[in-house]
Design a protein around this motif. Structure first.
Motif, PDB file in Angstrom:
ATOM      1  N   THR A 177       0.859  -1.183   0.000  1.00  0.00           N
ATOM      2  CA  THR A 177       0.000   0.000   0.000  1.00  0.00           C
ATOM      3  C   THR A 177       0.894   1.231   0.000  1.00  0.00           C
ATOM      4  O   THR A 177       2.033   1.196   0.475  1.00  0.00           O
ATOM      5  N   TYR A 178       0.371   2.332  -0.512  1.00  0.00           N
ATOM      6  CA  TYR A 178       1.183   3.541  -0.602  1.00  0.00           C
ATOM      7  C   TYR A 178       0.278   4.761  -0.582  1.00  0.00           C
ATOM      8  O   TYR A 178      -0.951   4.670  -0.716  1.00  0.00           O
ATOM      9  N   GLY A 179       0.905   5.917  -0.429  1.00  0.00           N
ATOM     10  CA  GLY A 179       0.159   7.163  -0.419  1.00  0.00           C
ATOM     11  C   GLY A 179       1.070   8.345  -0.675  1.00  0.00           C
ATOM     12  O   GLY A 179       2.294   8.252  -0.543  1.00  0.00           O
ATOM     13  N   PHE A 180       0.447   9.467  -1.060  1.00  0.00           N
ATOM     14  CA  PHE A 180       1.169  10.706  -1.322  1.00  0.00           C
ATOM     15  C   PHE A 180       0.502  11.829  -0.543  1.00  0.00           C
ATOM     16  O   PHE A 180      -0.679  11.763  -0.212  1.00  0.00           O
ATOM     17  N   GLY A 181       1.269  12.872  -0.284  1.00  0.00           N
ATOM     18  CA  GLY A 181       0.684  13.995   0.417  1.00  0.00           C
ATOM     19  C   GLY A 181       1.639  15.157   0.537  1.00  0.00           C
ATOM     20  O   GLY A 181       2.757  15.132   0.013  1.00  0.00           O
ATOM     21  N   LEU A 182       1.161  16.203   1.227  1.00  0.00           N
ATOM     22  CA  LEU A 182       1.967  17.378   1.509  1.00  0.00           C
ATOM     23  C   LEU A 182       2.261  17.439   2.997  1.00  0.00           C
ATOM     24  O   LEU A 182       1.400  17.109   3.824  1.00  0.00           O
ATOM     25  N   GLY A 183       3.463  17.858   3.344  1.00  0.00           N
ATOM     26  CA  GLY A 183       3.854  17.994   4.735  1.00  0.00           C
ATOM     27  C   GLY A 183       4.203  19.437   5.056  1.00  0.00           C
ATOM     28  O   GLY A 183       4.546  20.230   4.165  1.00  0.00           O
ATOM     29  N   TYR A 184       4.089  19.795   6.327  1.00  0.00           N
ATOM     30  CA  TYR A 184       4.404  21.155   6.766  1.00  0.00           C
ATOM     31  C   TYR A 184       5.083  21.080   8.120  1.00  0.00           C
ATOM     32  O   TYR A 184       4.662  20.342   9.011  1.00  0.00           O
ATOM     33  N   GLN A 185       6.164  21.834   8.270  1.00  0.00           N
ATOM     34  CA  GLN A 185       6.783  21.980   9.580  1.00  0.00           C
ATOM     35  C   GLN A 185       7.230  23.418   9.753  1.00  0.00           C
ATOM     36  O   GLN A 185       7.427  24.144   8.772  1.00  0.00           O
ATOM     37  N   GLN A 186       7.348  23.830  11.017  1.00  0.00           N
ATOM     38  CA  GLN A 186       7.683  25.218  11.280  1.00  0.00           C
ATOM     39  C   GLN A 186       8.507  25.334  12.553  1.00  0.00           C
ATOM     40  O   GLN A 186       8.541  24.429  13.388  1.00  0.00           O
ATOM     41  N   ASN A 187       9.168  26.465  12.679  1.00  0.00           N
ATOM     42  CA  ASN A 187       9.906  26.819  13.881  1.00  0.00           C
ATOM     43  C   ASN A 187       9.521  28.260  14.214  1.00  0.00           C
ATOM     44  O   ASN A 187       9.686  29.160  13.390  1.00  0.00           O
ATOM     45  N   MET A 188       8.953  28.465  15.410  1.00  0.00           N
ATOM     46  CA  MET A 188       8.426  29.784  15.762  1.00  0.00           C
ATOM     47  C   MET A 188       9.228  30.420  16.879  1.00  0.00           C
ATOM     48  O   MET A 188       9.725  29.745  17.770  1.00  0.00           O
ATOM     49  N   GLY A 189       9.348  31.761  16.781  1.00  0.00           N
ATOM     50  CA  GLY A 189       9.882  32.533  17.895  1.00  0.00           C
ATOM     51  C   GLY A 189      11.379  32.529  18.036  1.00  0.00           C
ATOM     52  O   GLY A 189      11.902  32.962  19.064  1.00  0.00           O
ATOM     53  N   GLY A 190      12.112  32.067  17.033  1.00  0.00           N
ATOM     54  CA  GLY A 190      13.558  32.035  17.125  1.00  0.00           C
ATOM     55  C   GLY A 190      14.193  33.344  16.713  1.00  0.00           C
ATOM     56  O   GLY A 190      13.561  34.211  16.104  1.00  0.00           O
ATOM     57  N   PRO A 191      15.483  33.518  17.013  1.00  0.00           N
ATOM     58  CA  PRO A 191      16.162  34.769  16.667  1.00  0.00           C
ATOM     59  C   PRO A 191      16.376  34.951  15.164  1.00  0.00           C
ATOM     60  O   PRO A 191      16.595  36.063  14.701  1.00  0.00           O
ATOM     61  N   ASP A 192      16.295  33.863  14.388  1.00  0.00           N
ATOM     62  CA  ASP A 192      16.475  33.965  12.937  1.00  0.00           C
ATOM     63  C   ASP A 192      15.275  34.600  12.250  1.00  0.00           C
ATOM     64  O   ASP A 192      15.393  35.207  11.189  1.00  0.00           O
ATOM     65  N   GLY A 193      14.114  34.436  12.824  1.00  0.00           N
ATOM     66  CA  GLY A 193      12.862  34.932  12.258  1.00  0.00           C
ATOM     67  C   GLY A 193      11.724  34.390  13.068  1.00  0.00           C
ATOM     68  O   GLY A 193      11.806  33.292  13.628  1.00  0.00           O
ATOM     69  N   PHE A 194      10.621  35.155  13.125  1.00  0.00           N
ATOM     70  CA  PHE A 194       9.518  34.717  13.971  1.00  0.00           C
ATOM     71  C   PHE A 194       8.916  33.406  13.483  1.00  0.00           C
ATOM     72  O   PHE A 194       8.591  32.532  14.272  1.00  0.00           O
ATOM     73  N   LEU A 195       8.776  33.252  12.162  1.00  0.00           N
ATOM     74  CA  LEU A 195       8.203  32.030  11.608  1.00  0.00           C
ATOM     75  C   LEU A 195       9.103  31.505  10.495  1.00  0.00           C
ATOM     76  O   LEU A 195       9.245  32.127   9.445  1.00  0.00           O
ATOM     77  N   LEU A 196       9.712  30.357  10.740  1.00  0.00           N
ATOM     78  CA  LEU A 196      10.450  29.632   9.714  1.00  0.00           C
ATOM     79  C   LEU A 196       9.610  28.418   9.342  1.00  0.00           C
ATOM     80  O   LEU A 196       9.109  27.716  10.214  1.00  0.00           O
ATOM     81  N   TYR A 197       9.454  28.163   8.040  1.00  0.00           N
ATOM     82  CA  TYR A 197       8.531  27.117   7.624  1.00  0.00           C
ATOM     83  C   TYR A 197       9.112  26.317   6.473  1.00  0.00           C
ATOM     84  O   TYR A 197      10.025  26.753   5.769  1.00  0.00           O
ATOM     85  N   GLN A 198       8.549  25.139   6.282  1.00  0.00           N
ATOM     86  CA  GLN A 198       8.901  24.291   5.146  1.00  0.00           C
ATOM     87  C   GLN A 198       7.653  23.540   4.690  1.00  0.00           C
ATOM     88  O   GLN A 198       6.940  22.944   5.504  1.00  0.00           O
TER      89      GLN A 198
END
Length: 695
Positions: free
Chosen positions: A419-440
């Motif tokens: 069996t198999y499947g496809f999809g979209l994923g999302y991850q984030q890093n919030m509140g860090g000194p590099d930027g408030f919202l880092l996302y992928q």
């Protein structure tokens, strides 16, 4: 439009009497503007809030897990202060993280007000920390509040602290400090000179509009980071416009000189209705009369296909035991077990002659028998045809421990192993000194191959599509082995990754004992081998499990390579039901950084499967070793996709938020959990959604 508004607003009071709505305040949580009230949103409510009052931009998430308990998690951008040196953080403003809680102590009655106790900024830096008691009383369209606050909300300091009569320490309040970030600073609670605060909400005759008038307990002379703001008036005014069922817009005038603008997105996961399942196949209608053909003449292969496509059961075997027709298989489509059982019963009722009086579905997970559901045929038929009440079927349908039976096999089937499947994923890093919202945002493909029903390989490939992780340059300091704080390298080194690839085997070892072993690339940062045992008696509200793992750190590109760091980690976990419909999981053991300790996870799962939860971990790692935050904690929301989609599915959306990523108290992220795999043993969940058996 303006003329129409004026006419509606001037309607006589008697024509449009309505109770004031509960709306969010500036900080997040039910309240007025700068101050909270004793009111609570209905259980199951979730609110996302954003507002701007110079120089603060506040972004918060408020949860109502219980009728009497509210939690809020907030970021505050202090826009007149920089996060750090421009060479490091650019133009990013200072960010403050905070956790608030409010508990109802007394519910409103005819004569007595509603009373609540609350805390702002419990476990953050304490820049906005405050403690308060507040009471509310409703009169027609008006809802009045009055409270006393220490700390930020009561910074005006109207009078001496009455608690000073108990101890002189209550006279002064310790200054907040970044060195205390992450601590629950009980030494500051209810200390210093308090102030009164309060106000009123007026529900106008025009239903979408509420008006607020507030007396602020803060004079803004002692703001965070040695700042102060001019306050021309302690009276704040505001209006909340209900744009639709899920969006509130707020505007106001605070401090006598500063505008407020805000938006709240909210929903209630208890009262809202899931979308109609327009993409599901229609449930089979029941026949007028039972089929007369003998069971040995039925095309069971065709029945098996219908059970999978319409009822979600991947059939392993169909058998007869006296007057009982039994389906052995794995439910793969319907989140609500009762719905799958009802659809299967319809198919079997269209198939079996009147010799069969019971339909039993034996649910398996990876060949482990979990539970069996037995539906009385005649009662089921009468309920679907509206000839009996659902309560009769509820009383006679059985959910039991799956046990071995002497039966006659009518059909046996080997499902497709791949069996198999496809999809979209999302991850984030919030509140860090590099930027408030880092996302992928990434695309993934995942698959599973079963060598036998109980032995399978699983894994996946992920490809980066869109991200701003090029700003991610900061590696958090650590005084422990870097078991999690190397996260930057793991998300930026390669655009194509292999999050997991492992071999698994599961088995029911005894009637209530389950076991599993696994090995391979277990998660994005670790490879290794491990095993788990779970003792879970049928229908009991407790269980106990243990896992043990030998792991080694993976290369940053998440390919096949390994790094030098290795360790043994594992926990003994007890699961139990608490009062107020709460669930607790307490894990004791060794963590990835070789520290020993305990994780306590408390959650509330509603009848539709939506879960609000939070965890806290304390280990042998000292505050100095752990670093900022002092100990691990966070919250999570788990939402069945079935609640959001027009097609039935057993998948979930799991969203977790932790204020900081640190190395202390870090657990291995295992792909499979025996406790989740044996959820069919939770008889309460079946009967709580029993009405779905007729859908």
């Amino acid at each position: 439009m303006k003329l129409r508004f004026v006419v509606v607003a001037l309607l006589p009071y008697s024509l449009a009497h309505a109770e004031p709505r509960y709306t969010q305040n500036d900080f997040g949580g039910v309240g007025l503007l700068q101050t909270p009230t004793a009111r609570m949103a209905p259980a199951g409510e979730l609110s996302l809030n954003a507002n701007r009052t110079e120089p603060y931009s506040r972004y918060s998430l408020s949860l109502q897990p219980l009728e009497w308990l509210e939690g809020t998690f907030r970021y505050t951008a202090i826009t007149d202060r920089m996060y750090g040196p421009k060479s490091f953080s650019g133009n990013q403003s200072y960010k403050d993280k905070a956790v608030d809680a409010k508990a109802r102590l007394w519910q409103e009655s005819h004569w007595l007000p509603e009373v609540a106790l609350g805390f702002l900024d419990i476990g953050g830096t304490g820049l906005f920390s405050s403690e308060y008691f507040v009471a509310n009383k409703r009169y027609n369209n008006f809802d009045f509040s009055l409270g006393i606050a220490w700390g930020y909300i009561g910074n005006r300091g109207d009078f001496e602290n009455p608690l000073s009569y108990i101890d002189d320490r209550f006279d002064s309040r310790p200054a907040s400090s970044n060195s205390n970030a992450g601590n629950v600073n009980t030494s500051s609670y209810f200390r210093g000179s308090p102030s009164l605060f309060g106000g009123v909400v007026y529900q106008t005759p025009w239903a979408p509009l509420s008006l607020k008038l507030e007396f602020d307990g803060n004079d803004y002379k002692h703001e965070p980071l040695n700042s102060s703001h001019v306050q021309d008036s302690p009276i704040n005014i505001g209006a909340v416009y209900k744009l639709n069922e899920n969006i509130d817009l707020t505007a106001g005038w605070e401090r006598g000189n500063t505008a407020l603008f805000g938006i709240t997105l909210h929903t209630n996961f208890v009262s809202r209705k899931a979308p109609a399942k327009t993409y599901d196949p229609p449930a089979q209608p029941l026949p007028t009369n039972a089929p007369t053909v003998g069971l040995d003449q039925v095309d069971w292969a065709e029945v098996s296909k219908k059970l999978e496509s319409n009822a979600g059961y991947k059939v392993e075997r169909i058998a007869q035991r006296d007057s009982e027709l039994m389906v052995y298989g794995e439910q793969s489509k319907y989140f609500y077990t009762a719905k799958g059982a009802g659809r299967a019963s319809r198919i079997l009722d269209n198939t079996a002659n009147d010799q069969i009086q019971w339909f039993t579905m034996v649910n398996k997970r990876y060949d482990m028998p979990v539970e069996e559901i037995s539906v009385p045929r005649s009662t089921f038929r009468d309920v679907v045809n509206n000839e009996q009440d659902l309560v009769n079927l509820h009383r006679t349908t059985e959910v039991n421990r799956a046990t071995a039976h002497y039966d006659k096999t009518l059909y046996q089937h080997k499902p497709d192993p791949f069996t198999y499947g496809f999809g979209l994923g999302y991850q984030q890093n919030m509140g860090g000194p590099d930027g408030f919202l880092l996302y992928q945002i990434s695309a993934y493909a995942e698959g599973q191959y079963r060598f036998t029903p109980s032995t399978w390989a699983s894994g996946g490939i992920s490809a980066n599509l869109l991200n701003n992780y090029d700003k991610f340059t900061y590696d958090a300091s650590s005084n422990l082995p870097r078991v999690r704080t190397d996260v930057r390298q793991y998300v930026t080194t390669s655009d194509i990754t292999m999050p997991a690839l492992q071999l698994n085997k599961a088995k029911r070892l005894d009637q209530d004992l389950y076991g599993m072993v696994y090995g391979g690339y277990l998660e994005s940062m670790y490879a290794g081998v491990g095993g788990e045992l779970l003792y879970r008696p049928m229908s009991e509200r407790w269980s106990i499990g243990a896992d043990l793992n030998y792991v080694r750190q993976r290369d940053f590109d998440q390919g096949f390579g390994l790094r030098d760091y290795r360790t043994v980690t594992g926990h003994v976990t007890t699961y139990t039901k608490l009062p107020f419909d709460l669930d607790a999981a307490v894990s004791v053991g060794r963590y990835l950084a070789r520290d020993w300790g305990t994780t306590i996870d408390i959650s509330r799962e509603f009848t539709n499967g939506v879960k609000f939860g939070g965890w806290v971990t304390r280990t042998t790692a000292s505050k100095e070793e752990y670093g900022e935050g002092s100990f691990d904690k966070g919250i999570y929301i788990s939402i069945p996709f079935d609640e959001m989609m027009s097609v039935s599915t057993m998948s979930r959306a799991n969203i977790a938020w932790a204020p900081l990523t640190r190395d202390g108290g870090a657990m291995l992220h295992r792909q499979y959990s025996l406790h989740t795999m044996t959820d069919g043993r939770n008889r309460d969940a079946f009967y709580e959604n029993f009405e779905k058996i007729s859908e």
